[in-house]
Design a protein around this motif. Structure first.
Motif, PDB file in Angstrom:
ATOM      1  N   GLN A 152      -8.876  -8.500 -10.018  1.00 17.38           N
ATOM      2  CA  GLN A 152      -7.457  -8.814  -9.925  1.00 17.38           C
ATOM      3  C   GLN A 152      -7.195 -10.164  -9.288  1.00 17.38           C
ATOM      4  O   GLN A 152      -6.331 -10.905  -9.741  1.00 17.38           O
ATOM      5  N   TYR A 153      -7.928 -10.506  -8.240  1.00 17.12           N
ATOM      6  CA  TYR A 153      -7.714 -11.815  -7.626  1.00 17.12           C
ATOM      7  C   TYR A 153      -8.176 -12.936  -8.546  1.00 17.12           C
ATOM      8  O   TYR A 153      -7.595 -14.019  -8.538  1.00 17.12           O
ATOM      9  N   ALA A 154      -9.189 -12.692  -9.359  1.00 14.68           N
ATOM     10  CA  ALA A 154      -9.629 -13.713 -10.310  1.00 14.68           C
ATOM     11  C   ALA A 154      -8.513 -14.038 -11.298  1.00 14.68           C
ATOM     12  O   ALA A 154      -8.332 -15.182 -11.699  1.00 14.68           O
ATOM     13  N   HIS A 165      -0.201  -5.152   4.785  1.00 14.59           N
ATOM     14  CA  HIS A 165      -0.259  -6.597   4.561  1.00 14.59           C
ATOM     15  C   HIS A 165      -0.630  -6.881   3.112  1.00 14.59           C
ATOM     16  O   HIS A 165      -1.420  -6.143   2.513  1.00 14.59           O
ATOM     17  N   VAL A 166      -0.062  -7.940   2.574  1.00 13.87           N
ATOM     18  CA  VAL A 166      -0.332  -8.388   1.213  1.00 13.87           C
ATOM     19  C   VAL A 166      -0.725  -9.861   1.287  1.00 13.87           C
ATOM     20  O   VAL A 166      -0.046 -10.657   1.946  1.00 13.87           O
ATOM     21  N   ARG A 167      -1.801 -10.211   0.611  1.00  9.80           N
ATOM     22  CA  ARG A 167      -2.239 -11.610   0.573  1.00  9.80           C
ATOM     23  C   ARG A 167      -1.124 -12.476   0.010  1.00  9.80           C
ATOM     24  O   ARG A 167      -0.537 -12.141  -1.023  1.00  9.80           O
ATOM     25  N   ARG A 168      -0.818 -13.579   0.715  1.00  9.53           N
ATOM     26  CA  ARG A 168       0.215 -14.500   0.231  1.00  9.53           C
ATOM     27  C   ARG A 168      -0.148 -14.967  -1.177  1.00  9.53           C
ATOM     28  O   ARG A 168      -1.292 -15.284  -1.460  1.00  9.53           O
ATOM     29  N   GLY A 169       0.850 -14.950  -2.061  1.00  6.84           N
ATOM     30  CA  GLY A 169       0.647 -15.404  -3.432  1.00  6.84           C
ATOM     31  C   GLY A 169       0.512 -14.276  -4.440  1.00  6.84           C
ATOM     32  O   GLY A 169       0.569 -14.499  -5.634  1.00  6.84           O
ATOM     33  N   VAL A 170       0.333 -13.056  -3.952  1.00  6.90           N
ATOM     34  CA  VAL A 170       0.194 -11.922  -4.862  1.00  6.90           C
ATOM     35  C   VAL A 170       1.560 -11.233  -4.953  1.00  6.90           C
ATOM     36  O   VAL A 170       1.778 -10.144  -4.455  1.00  6.90           O
ATOM     37  N   SER A 171       2.480 -11.931  -5.606  1.00  2.98           N
ATOM     38  CA  SER A 171       3.878 -11.500  -5.613  1.00  2.98           C
ATOM     39  C   SER A 171       4.106 -10.187  -6.351  1.00  2.98           C
ATOM     40  O   SER A 171       4.986  -9.416  -5.986  1.00  2.98           O
ATOM     41  N   GLY A 172       3.315  -9.882  -7.362  1.00  3.69           N
ATOM     42  CA  GLY A 172       3.483  -8.621  -8.078  1.00  3.69           C
ATOM     43  C   GLY A 172       3.195  -7.428  -7.188  1.00  3.69           C
ATOM     44  O   GLY A 172       3.895  -6.407  -7.254  1.00  3.69           O
ATOM     45  N   VAL A 173       2.193  -7.549  -6.351  1.00  2.00           N
ATOM     46  CA  VAL A 173       1.856  -6.472  -5.418  1.00  2.00           C
ATOM     47  C   VAL A 173       2.991  -6.312  -4.407  1.00  2.00           C
ATOM     48  O   VAL A 173       3.433  -5.201  -4.114  1.00  2.00           O
ATOM     49  N   TYR A 188       5.485  -2.893  -3.648  1.00  3.72           N
ATOM     50  CA  TYR A 188       5.780  -2.255  -2.366  1.00  3.72           C
ATOM     51  C   TYR A 188       7.277  -2.306  -2.057  1.00  3.72           C
ATOM     52  O   TYR A 188       7.852  -1.321  -1.606  1.00  3.72           O
ATOM     53  N   MET A 189       7.921  -3.442  -2.309  1.00  9.56           N
ATOM     54  CA  MET A 189       9.358  -3.542  -2.041  1.00  9.56           C
ATOM     55  C   MET A 189      10.141  -2.551  -2.900  1.00  9.56           C
ATOM     56  O   MET A 189      11.138  -1.986  -2.450  1.00  9.56           O
ATOM     57  N   GLU A 243       0.907 -11.466   4.423  1.00 15.15           N
ATOM     58  CA  GLU A 243       2.324 -11.222   4.683  1.00 15.15           C
ATOM     59  C   GLU A 243       2.530  -9.743   4.998  1.00 15.15           C
ATOM     60  O   GLU A 243       1.938  -8.872   4.356  1.00 15.15           O
ATOM     61  N   ALA A 244       3.367  -9.479   5.986  1.00 15.57           N
ATOM     62  CA  ALA A 244       3.589  -8.126   6.478  1.00 15.57           C
ATOM     63  C   ALA A 244       4.789  -7.462   5.814  1.00 15.57           C
ATOM     64  O   ALA A 244       5.803  -8.112   5.539  1.00 15.57           O
ATOM     65  N   TYR A 245       4.655  -6.151   5.610  1.00 19.60           N
ATOM     66  CA  TYR A 245       5.721  -5.309   5.063  1.00 19.60           C
ATOM     67  C   TYR A 245       5.726  -4.006   5.835  1.00 19.60           C
ATOM     68  O   TYR A 245       4.690  -3.552   6.320  1.00 19.60           O
ATOM     69  N   VAL A 246       6.899  -3.407   5.945  1.00 22.68           N
ATOM     70  CA  VAL A 246       7.012  -2.136   6.659  1.00 22.68           C
ATOM     71  C   VAL A 246       7.936  -1.184   5.904  1.00 22.68           C
ATOM     72  O   VAL A 246       8.934  -1.611   5.319  1.00 22.68           O
ATOM     73  N   LEU A 247       7.550   0.089   5.910  1.00 23.58           N
ATOM     74  CA  LEU A 247       8.389   1.162   5.395  1.00 23.58           C
ATOM     75  C   LEU A 247       8.793   2.005   6.585  1.00 23.58           C
ATOM     76  O   LEU A 247       7.941   2.593   7.262  1.00 23.58           O
ATOM     77  N   ARG A 248      10.083   2.037   6.881  1.00 22.36           N
ATOM     78  CA  ARG A 248      10.587   2.870   7.992  1.00 22.36           C
ATOM     79  C   ARG A 248      10.732   4.294   7.487  1.00 22.36           C
ATOM     80  O   ARG A 248      11.285   4.533   6.413  1.00 22.36           O
ATOM     81  N   LEU A 249      10.210   5.234   8.257  1.00 17.62           N
ATOM     82  CA  LEU A 249      10.256   6.639   7.878  1.00 17.62           C
ATOM     83  C   LEU A 249      11.312   7.365   8.676  1.00 17.62           C
ATOM     84  O   LEU A 249      11.480   7.107   9.872  1.00 17.62           O
ATOM     85  N   ALA A 250      12.010   8.274   8.049  1.00 18.98           N
ATOM     86  CA  ALA A 250      12.980   9.110   8.764  1.00 18.98           C
ATOM     87  C   ALA A 250      12.201  10.110   9.610  1.00 18.98           C
ATOM     88  O   ALA A 250      11.250  10.717   9.134  1.00 18.98           O
TER      89      ALA A 250
END
Length: 172
Positions: free
Chosen positions: A31-33, A131-139, A143-144, A164-171
């Protein structure tokens, strides 16, 4: 799951370690290739991806099984677990989501993420960090689409990669 048949999500067992390690290396390298040809996976990085037994000691490793074959994987680190990169207190750390190359694009990541997020809820944590490697916008978009929010204060800037960091807040 229509495109790949019946999927069983279960916790990884020692006999799965080799298959999971090879799946991770193949999926990441392939995938990175395609997306980031400048990314080179060193032998050291490949070795780290193959260290599944060590990861199972500190995280819950899940697999997606299709027709008796390990077809995907994801790991979830509990809050404070060794190796966790979660930057928020009381947050799980989601890592190493991958599917076998022949299953890419067939929706196998969804049941893996559903199971990992359900496990985090069962643990009673307040959030899931990743975390998602910068530049892998589809991934990042994937998540978003699940409700994860870009959270720059959790970014990791290492000598070899910017994550790049992402968070999912859980109820709770």
């Amino acid at each position: 799951m229509d495109s790949v048949g019946r999927v069983l999500i279960r916790e990884a067992r020692p006999e799965d370690d080799v298959a999971i390690g090879e799946l991770l290396v193949d999926a990441y390298v392939t995938q990175y290739a395609k997306k980031l040809p400048e990314v080179v996976y060193t032998d050291e990085r490949k070795r780290a991806l193959r260290e599944v037994a060590a990861k199972r000691e500190v995280a819950t490793v899940l697999v997606a099984e299709v027709g008796g074959e390990v077809a995907g994987t994801v790991a979830l680190f509990a809050p404070g677990a060794p190796g966790s990169e979660a930057w928020l207190p009381d947050a799980a750390d989601l890592r190493h989501l991958a599917t076998a190359v022949r299953y890419h694009g067939q929706g196998l990541g969804k049941p893996l993420l559903d199971a990992a997020e359900a496990l985090a809820r069962k643990w009673g944590v307040k959030a899931v960090c990743l975390h998602v490697r910068r530049g892998v916008s589809g991934v990042a978009r994937m998540y978003m689409g699940r409700g994860y929010v870009r959270t720059p204060e959790g970014d990791l800037d290492t000598p070899t990669v910017f994550l790049e960091a992402y968070v999912l807040r859980l109820a709770v």
